[in-house]
Design a protein around this motif. Structure first.
Motif, short mmCIF file in Angstrom:
data_model
loop_
_atom_site.label_atom_id
_atom_site.label_comp_id
_atom_site.label_asym_id
_atom_site.label_seq_id
_atom_site.Cartn_x
_atom_site.Cartn_y
_atom_site.Cartn_z
N SER A 117 0.83 -1.21 0.00
CA SER A 117 0.00 0.00 0.00
C SER A 117 0.87 1.26 0.00
CB SER A 117 -0.93 0.01 1.22
OG SER A 117 -1.87 -1.02 1.15
N LYS A 118 2.09 1.14 -0.54
CA LYS A 118 3.03 2.27 -0.61
C LYS A 118 3.37 2.82 0.78
CE LYS A 118 0.69 4.10 -4.67
NZ LYS A 118 0.16 5.36 -5.18
N LYS A 125 1.18 3.21 3.16
CA LYS A 125 0.06 4.01 3.66
C LYS A 125 -0.91 3.21 4.53
CE LYS A 125 0.08 7.20 -0.19
NZ LYS A 125 -0.71 7.88 -1.21
N GLY A 126 -0.76 1.90 4.53
CA GLY A 126 -1.73 1.08 5.24
C GLY A 126 -1.17 0.46 6.52
N HIS A 171 -3.46 -3.35 7.22
CA HIS A 171 -4.17 -2.93 6.02
C HIS A 171 -3.43 -3.33 4.75
CE1 HIS A 171 -5.14 0.08 9.30
NE2 HIS A 171 -6.26 -0.60 9.15
N PHE A 198 -3.70 -5.06 1.04
CA PHE A 198 -4.73 -5.27 0.02
C PHE A 198 -4.09 -5.77 -1.27
CE2 PHE A 198 -6.24 -1.85 2.73
CZ PHE A 198 -7.60 -2.09 2.90
N PRO A 239 -6.31 -6.31 -4.62
CA PRO A 239 -7.53 -6.61 -5.37
C PRO A 239 -7.28 -7.44 -6.62
CG PRO A 239 -7.04 -4.23 -5.34
CD PRO A 239 -6.11 -4.88 -4.38
N ASP A 272 -3.91 9.28 -3.51
CA ASP A 272 -4.78 8.15 -3.12
C ASP A 272 -5.86 8.56 -2.12
OD1 ASP A 272 -3.14 6.50 -4.73
OD2 ASP A 272 -1.75 6.23 -3.06
N VAL A 273 -6.07 9.86 -1.96
CA VAL A 273 -7.17 10.33 -1.11
C VAL A 273 -8.44 10.45 -1.98
CG1 VAL A 273 -8.00 12.11 0.47
CG2 VAL A 273 -5.54 11.64 0.28
N TYR A 274 -8.29 11.16 -3.11
CA TYR A 274 -9.42 11.35 -4.04
C TYR A 274 -9.02 10.88 -5.44
CZ TYR A 274 -11.57 14.28 -0.46
OH TYR A 274 -12.13 14.72 0.71
N ILE A 277 -10.47 3.40 2.75
CA ILE A 277 -10.00 2.21 2.03
C ILE A 277 -9.11 2.58 0.83
CG2 ILE A 277 -10.81 0.32 0.54
CD1 ILE A 277 -13.08 -0.11 2.60
N ARG A 278 -9.48 3.61 0.12
CA ARG A 278 -8.67 3.99 -1.04
C ARG A 278 -7.26 4.35 -0.60
NH1 ARG A 278 -7.27 7.79 -5.08
NH2 ARG A 278 -7.47 6.59 -6.98
N TYR A 279 -7.18 5.13 0.46
CA TYR A 279 -5.87 5.59 0.93
C TYR A 279 -5.04 4.42 1.45
CZ TYR A 279 -2.59 9.00 2.88
OH TYR A 279 -1.49 9.77 3.13
N MET A 280 -5.67 3.61 2.29
CA MET A 280 -4.91 2.54 2.94
C MET A 280 -4.49 1.45 1.96
SD MET A 280 -6.53 2.08 6.69
CE MET A 280 -7.93 1.20 6.06
N SER A 281 -5.17 1.40 0.81
CA SER A 281 -4.76 0.42 -0.21
C SER A 281 -3.81 1.05 -1.22
CB SER A 281 -6.00 -0.14 -0.92
OG SER A 281 -6.63 0.87 -1.71
N GLY A 282 -3.33 2.24 -0.92
CA GLY A 282 -2.42 2.90 -1.85
C GLY A 282 -3.06 3.17 -3.19
N GLY A 283 -4.39 3.40 -3.19
CA GLY A 283 -5.08 3.76 -4.43
C GLY A 283 -5.54 2.57 -5.25
N ILE A 328 -8.01 0.50 -4.55
CA ILE A 328 -9.45 0.23 -4.45
C ILE A 328 -10.22 1.55 -4.43
CG2 ILE A 328 -11.26 -0.85 -3.03
CD1 ILE A 328 -9.06 -2.69 -1.89
N GLY A 335 -11.13 12.25 2.14
CA GLY A 335 -11.61 11.07 1.42
C GLY A 335 -13.10 11.15 1.14
#
Lengths: 368, 324
Positions: free
Chosen positions: A122-123, A125-126, A130, A132, A134, A348-350, B101-107, B109, B142
């Protein structure tokens, strides 16, 4: 394994056992090839060695925050992932390293995430709770107890909505069964016939509180009965047992959209997290030793495979040596990787900011 | 141009988006067979069927979380809360899962959901059903937060919200649902983050969102007719993204501002707007920035007192007179 490698052959269905998973569930273990069995064993060893290495890094001060180790529970992640086909998905709570490695995430990206490095999954960030992937149908890695249980129902809903024949494995701990979100999820799953299999990884302690002191009624899975859902209790020390009971549950979910709850009895050797230094105060040393000596899923599977003639002492040593090396390499990789650059705080916020669209206007960040 | 209600404008927005994209679905309590507690979804179940317009049990954490989970796989749920006050029982899902979720997955999801429903007081229902959590939501990186003040904006903003790839919280108003405005028949979208000057003026800026914009317009009429004061009314339309430029431009023009919102005053939305104005237009201000918010106590049930509790034209006029 090469650095940065994104392809690890695991016992996960996409490489070896997808075909066997599709066969009649009764033969789910009988249909395993020798190679499949070695992969199942190797994946459990890899998880354990990875986590032992991460604990070492934590003690060195290279990893901060929380570190919830999966040691003792490896059979559940490996057995679960081994049954997943292309449209099957998995989501879990914060004890999430084992599932990550089982679905094929690399030790490098996982260790780097623990180090808070830019090369992490997650770079950076998690963090530990956290993870992931997908692309491997792995939807995390969720930090709040039972917070992932409605998401699991939602993934199953999406599969059904898109008419994809698959199911979602939603893992939770025994402490999560007392959260409202879990019960709301069971109700929706049963009411709407969603293809989700809830797996309670019952390691007997929700943090430092034993099941007896936190949960009325046993077994925990029996609560599913009030939602007219199937349920069962499984001995988690045996990979074969888990596969034997999980395979038909997944098949029912895929074929008939019938959700269920499986309670898999397991044990964690370490504290709730590495910061839990008191874990020998709420349970006895004797109890921990009993699990290590008599119920360890890796040891038991090793014995089984030795008896079957699938493993030899030499092969066992080789698997262990490779797993240790891979873990050591991942720590080196993480150590040498850079931290995320400062501008990464605001990516990765928006979605629209990352994609620099002109669609929307106005201010989204309020620094200064 | 036809005049339609705020309720119908929203209903049309949903119908158009459901028609356009088969991944769009709607979830919520009483939205399907019952046609909606406030009839905002009337007729949609009959038209789009069980598979896409779904009644949920009274289980906000469950169905909000289910919508978030489904969105990770590309379904685009519009989740109705009968009242935004009920978001409090789904707080973990809406404020901890959806925006993180988007942030914690590094973008890796995305969570393309719309969560919507009324968020207002003034309806004589007591404290538990009168919350206006746009400040909580806008506080959370977010999330995006939209508060339409009229039917035209409601339709155009809602359509943009449905097409947005991030979670958008749309806060409507039960007192506006039955009011009518001009709404064109042809399709249009209004981008998020673009404020609208609802009334041009030169003496003072009234800056508001949601129904408070309507209250400001009423106050502006009184100010003009009875006090010879020419107020400008700025409708923020969305809180995050925020059209800071429109706010600052208006204040630079009028040199005075009264901020009006239905939040309680402490850490309410207008507190953030006031901070931005002092930072970016300090030299243009001829008076302190005033705020008119809901009175700082739990929402009172008794109707005459509640009418004083939420911002009304009388309180706005008084605030304007204090600095002009």
């Amino acid at each position: 394994m090469s650095k940065n490698s994104n392809t690890t052959t695991t016992a996960n269905g996409k490489s070896g056992t997808a075909q066997s998973a599709k066969k009649k569930s009764a033969g789910v273990n009988a249909s395993l090839t020798r190679e499949d069995k070695v992969l199942l064993y190797r994946d459990m060893v890899r998880i354990r060695r990875f986590e032992e290495r991460s604990l070492h890094a934590y003690q060195q001060g290279k990893i901060g925050g929380f570190l919830h180790l999966y040691i003792g529970q490896e059979s559940i992640a490996v057995a679960s992932a081994s049954l997943m086909g292309g449209h099957d998905h998995i989501i879990t709570a914060y004890r999430d390293h084992g599932q990550a490695l089982s679905v094929g995430m690399t030790m490098n990206e996982c260790m780097a995430e623990l180090y808070g490095k830019f090369t992490g999954c997650s770079k950076g960030k998690g963090g530990s709770m956290h993870f992931f992937a997908p692309d491997k149908n792995y939807w995390g890695g969720h930090g709040i107890v039972a917070g992932q249980t409605p998401l699991g129902a939602g993934i199953a809903f999406a599969l059904k909505y898109k008419k994809l024949k698959g199911c979602c494995l939603c893992l939770l701990g025994d402490g999560a069964v007392n959260q409202g979100a879990y019960h709301e999820s069971l109700n929706l799953a049963a009411l709407w016939n969603l293809p989700v299999v809830y797996i309670i990884e019952n390691n007997r302690y929700s943090m430092g509180t034993s099941q007896e002191r936190s949960s009325a009624g046993a077994p925990l899975a029996r609560r599913a009965e009030s939602y007219d859902m199937d349920w069962d209790v499984v001995d988690g020390s045996s990979v074969y047992e888990i596969r034997k009971k999980l395979a038909p549950a997944m098949q029912r979910a895929r074929d008939e959209h019938r959700p269920c709850v499986l309670e898999i009895q397991t044990y964690r050797y370490r504290g709730h997290s590495v910061a839990d230094a008191n874990h020998e105060k709420y349970r006895s040393k004797k109890e921990i030793e009993d699990y290590k000596q008599n119920h360890d899923p890796i040891m038991l599977f090793q014995q089984t495979l030795l008896k079957e003639g699938v493993l030899t002492d030499e092969k066992i040593d080789e698997i262990d040596r490779e797993a240790k090396n891979e873990a050591a390499e991942s720590a080196k990789f993480a150590d040498e990787s850079p931290y995320p650059p400062e501008e990464e705080i605001f990516t990765d916020v928006y979605w629209e900011v990352d994609h620099k669209t002109e669609k929307n206007q106005g201010r989204l960040f309020f620094n200064d | 141009m036809p005049q339609i209600t705020y309720r119908k404008a929203l209903n049309d927005a949903f119908a158009e988006e459901l028609e356009r994209d088969e991944n769009v679905i709607m979830l919520g309590e009483e939205i399907a067979q019952y046609n909606g507690a406030y009839k905002v979804t009337e007729g949609l179940h009959a038209r789009f069927g069980d598979g896409r317009i779904m009644d949920t049990p009274i289980s906000e954490a469950g169905f909000a979380g289910l919508g978030i989970g489904a969105s990770m796989l590309g379904v685009r749920p519009i989740i109705e809360l009968m009242f935004w006050s009920f978001s409090y029982v789904a707080f973990d899902q809406l404020f901890n899962n959806a925006p993180m979720i988007r942030y914690m997955s590094g973008g890796l999801i995305n969570v393309p959901i719309v969560v919507r429903g009324p968020a207002n007081g003034g309806t004589n229902v007591g404290a538990t059903h009168s919350h206006t959590p746009e400040n909580f939501a806008a506080y959370t990186p977010g999330l995006k937060v939209v508060c339409p003040s009229n039917a035209y904006d409601a339709k155009g903003l809602m359509k943009s919200a449905v097409r947005d790839n991030d979670p958008v919280f749309v806060m409507e108003n039960t007192l506006l649902y039955g009011q009518k405005w001009d709404v064109p028949e042809e399709e249009y979208l209004i981008p998020l983050g673009k404020a609208d000057i609802k009334r041009e003026g030169t003496d003072i800026s009234l800056i508001a969102h949601g129904r408070c914009v309507i209250t400001c317009l009423e106050a502006a009429r009184v100010l003009k007719e009875e006090h010879e004061i020419d107020a400008e009314v700025v409708d923020l339309r969305s809180i995050r993204p925020l059209d800071q430029e429109a706010i600052i431009d208006s204040v630079k023009k009028t040199n005075r501002a009264v901020l009006v919102d239905e939040n309680k005053p402490f850490c309410g939305t207008s507190a953030q707007i006031a901070a931005l104005i002092q930072e970016h237009a300090f030299d243009y201000l001829d008076a302190p920035v005033k705020r008119v918010s809901s009175l700082d106590a739990p929402q009172i049930y008794s109707k005459p007192l509640e009418d004083e509790m939420v911002p009304n034209a009388k309180r706005i006029v008084k605030a304007v007179q204090e600095i002009l």
